[in-house]
Design a protein around this motif. Sequence first.
Motif, PDB file in Angstrom:
ATOM      1  N   ASP A 176     -53.413 -37.280 -29.316  1.00 54.10           N
ATOM      2  CA  ASP A 176     -53.019 -36.103 -30.090  1.00 54.10           C
ATOM      3  C   ASP A 176     -54.173 -35.627 -30.970  1.00 54.10           C
ATOM      4  N   ALA A 177     -54.934 -36.588 -31.491  1.00 53.82           N
ATOM      5  CA  ALA A 177     -56.061 -36.238 -32.352  1.00 53.82           C
ATOM      6  C   ALA A 177     -57.114 -35.443 -31.580  1.00 53.82           C
ATOM      7  N   GLU A 178     -57.374 -35.824 -30.335  1.00 54.24           N
ATOM      8  CA  GLU A 178     -58.350 -35.101 -29.524  1.00 54.24           C
ATOM      9  C   GLU A 178     -57.888 -33.675 -29.245  1.00 54.24           C
ATOM     10  N   ASP A 209     -55.690 -31.881 -31.019  1.00 48.90           N
ATOM     11  CA  ASP A 209     -55.688 -31.114 -32.277  1.00 48.90           C
ATOM     12  C   ASP A 209     -57.106 -30.713 -32.685  1.00 48.90           C
ATOM     13  N   SER A 210     -58.044 -31.626 -32.528  1.00 47.19           N
ATOM     14  CA  SER A 210     -59.430 -31.359 -32.899  1.00 47.19           C
ATOM     15  C   SER A 210     -60.022 -30.247 -32.037  1.00 47.19           C
ATOM     16  N   SER A 211     -59.699 -30.256 -30.741  1.00 51.70           N
ATOM     17  CA  SER A 211     -60.223 -29.225 -29.849  1.00 51.70           C
ATOM     18  C   SER A 211     -59.631 -27.855 -30.183  1.00 51.70           C
ATOM     19  N   LYS A 212     -58.368 -27.836 -30.614  1.00 52.50           N
ATOM     20  CA  LYS A 212     -57.765 -26.559 -30.999  1.00 52.50           C
ATOM     21  C   LYS A 212     -58.444 -26.003 -32.245  1.00 52.50           C
ATOM     22  N   GLN A 213     -58.748 -26.867 -33.189  1.00 55.00           N
ATOM     23  CA  GLN A 213     -59.464 -26.438 -34.390  1.00 55.00           C
ATOM     24  C   GLN A 213     -60.848 -25.902 -34.033  1.00 55.00           C
ATOM     25  N   PHE A 214     -61.525 -26.598 -33.089  1.00 54.59           N
ATOM     26  CA  PHE A 214     -62.845 -26.176 -32.638  1.00 54.59           C
ATOM     27  C   PHE A 214     -62.784 -24.778 -32.029  1.00 54.59           C
ATOM     28  N   GLN A 252     -62.169 -22.130 -34.706  1.00 51.45           N
ATOM     29  CA  GLN A 252     -63.394 -21.881 -35.476  1.00 51.45           C
ATOM     30  C   GLN A 252     -64.387 -21.005 -34.715  1.00 51.45           C
ATOM     31  N   ASP A 256     -64.538 -34.011 -24.807  1.00 47.81           N
ATOM     32  CA  ASP A 256     -64.419 -32.701 -25.452  1.00 47.81           C
ATOM     33  C   ASP A 256     -64.005 -31.641 -24.435  1.00 47.81           C
ATOM     34  N   ALA A 304     -60.311 -32.003 -23.569  1.00 48.89           N
ATOM     35  CA  ALA A 304     -59.427 -31.531 -24.639  1.00 48.89           C
ATOM     36  C   ALA A 304     -59.421 -30.008 -24.723  1.00 48.89           C
TER      37      ALA A 304
END
Length: 349
Positions: free
Chosen positions: A159-161, A163-168, A171, A252, A255
Motif C-alpha cells: 500500500d505504501a508503494e 500511495d507514494s506513486s500516486k503522490q509522485f 506532484q 517505481d 507502482a
Amino acid sequence: MKVLVIQQKMIGDVLTSSILFEALRHKYPNAQLHYLINEHTYPVVENNPFIDHFIFFTKKEEWSKKALFNFAKKIKQQHFDVVIDVYSKLSSNIISAYSGAKTKISYHKTYTTPVYHHNIKRLKSTDEKSGLAIVNRLQLLQPLGIENASIKPKIYLTDAEIDSSKQFLTQHHVDFSKPTYMISVLGSGTNKTYPFPYMAKIIDAIVKQTQGQILFNYIPKQAADAQAIFDLCLPETQQHILFDVFGKSLRDFLAITTHCDALIGNEGGAVNMAKALNIKTFTIFSPWIDKATWNLFEDKNNVSVHLKDFKPQLYTKPEKALKKEALSLYNQFTPDLIQPKLKTFLESL
C-alpha cells in the motif's frame, strides 16, 4: 520437501514462472520453496507470499566457469529434494546435474535428457486463453502430481508503494480525471522494438482519439532513444506527453503503472508486468516472436497485434527462424495495420 525452481535471465520469464510457486504451495503447503533467478529480476517477485527464499545468479557465475561450478556445489549443499529447471540452458543444466536432487524436471531436449528424471515435451498449441508460456510451465509440475489448467502471474505491491506513486504523479501534475496511458516505447533490443517513426504515429493516434496523458516507460540509459520517439511525435501530441515522469526503479515503474488506464506498446516484460497488475494492455509483437506463446490471457482487456495477423504470406517458416529478418519485417508492419484494432481497444476502456 525442499524444492528449487530455476528461471534465469529475463524479467518476463521470471514473473511468468512464478506461477509454479502458487501451484506448489497449494499442493504442498509445508514445502520449502526456493527460486533461483538473476538478481536484477527480483523486483517482479518481491513480496510473493508463495516463495520462501531467493537465490541470486550473478554476473560472476554467468561469466566464470569456475564460479558457476562453485555455485552449483553450494546448491548441492542445500539438499534439495526437487529441482525444476524452467530455464533449461547450459548453466542451469550444470546446476541441476550437481544438485543431487532425487527428482529433477525440465523441458525435453535430446542432449540434456540424461540430466533429468522427467523431460517434458512442450506443447505447440493450446486452446487455453492463458497462452503456451503458462500451459507449458504448468506441465513441469505434472511429475509432482499437480494438474492446473491456468494460474495468472501476480505482482505484490505494498500500500505504501502505491500511495507514494500516486503522490509522485500528483506532484508532477498528472490529472487523475483524465485517461493516462503508459507506453512501452522500447523493447529489450532493436529486434523487439517497433520502429521509432511508427511508434510515434501510434502515440499520435492515441492522443488524437483520447486526448489522454502519455507516460513513457524507459530507464535513464534509454533516455536518448525515448527522446527520439518524442521528437518524432506531432507538436500537439508532445503537449500530452509527460516525458520526465517515469519510474527510476522497477518497483517505481510498477507502482506508477497501477494508476494508468492501460499499457500500450512493445511486447516484453512491461506488458507481462502490467497484466500481472491487472492493467489493460495493447501489445505490438515483434515479427519474429511467437504470439501463441506470449499472448497471455488474451481477451477484450488484453489485445495484441502481430505482423502475421495481417500478412500471413510472409511466414513460410517459424517466427523464430526470422529473427535476423526482424528489421525488414518491421518495415512492413505499418501503423495503418494496427490503428483500427487500437481504436477499438481504446473505445472499450
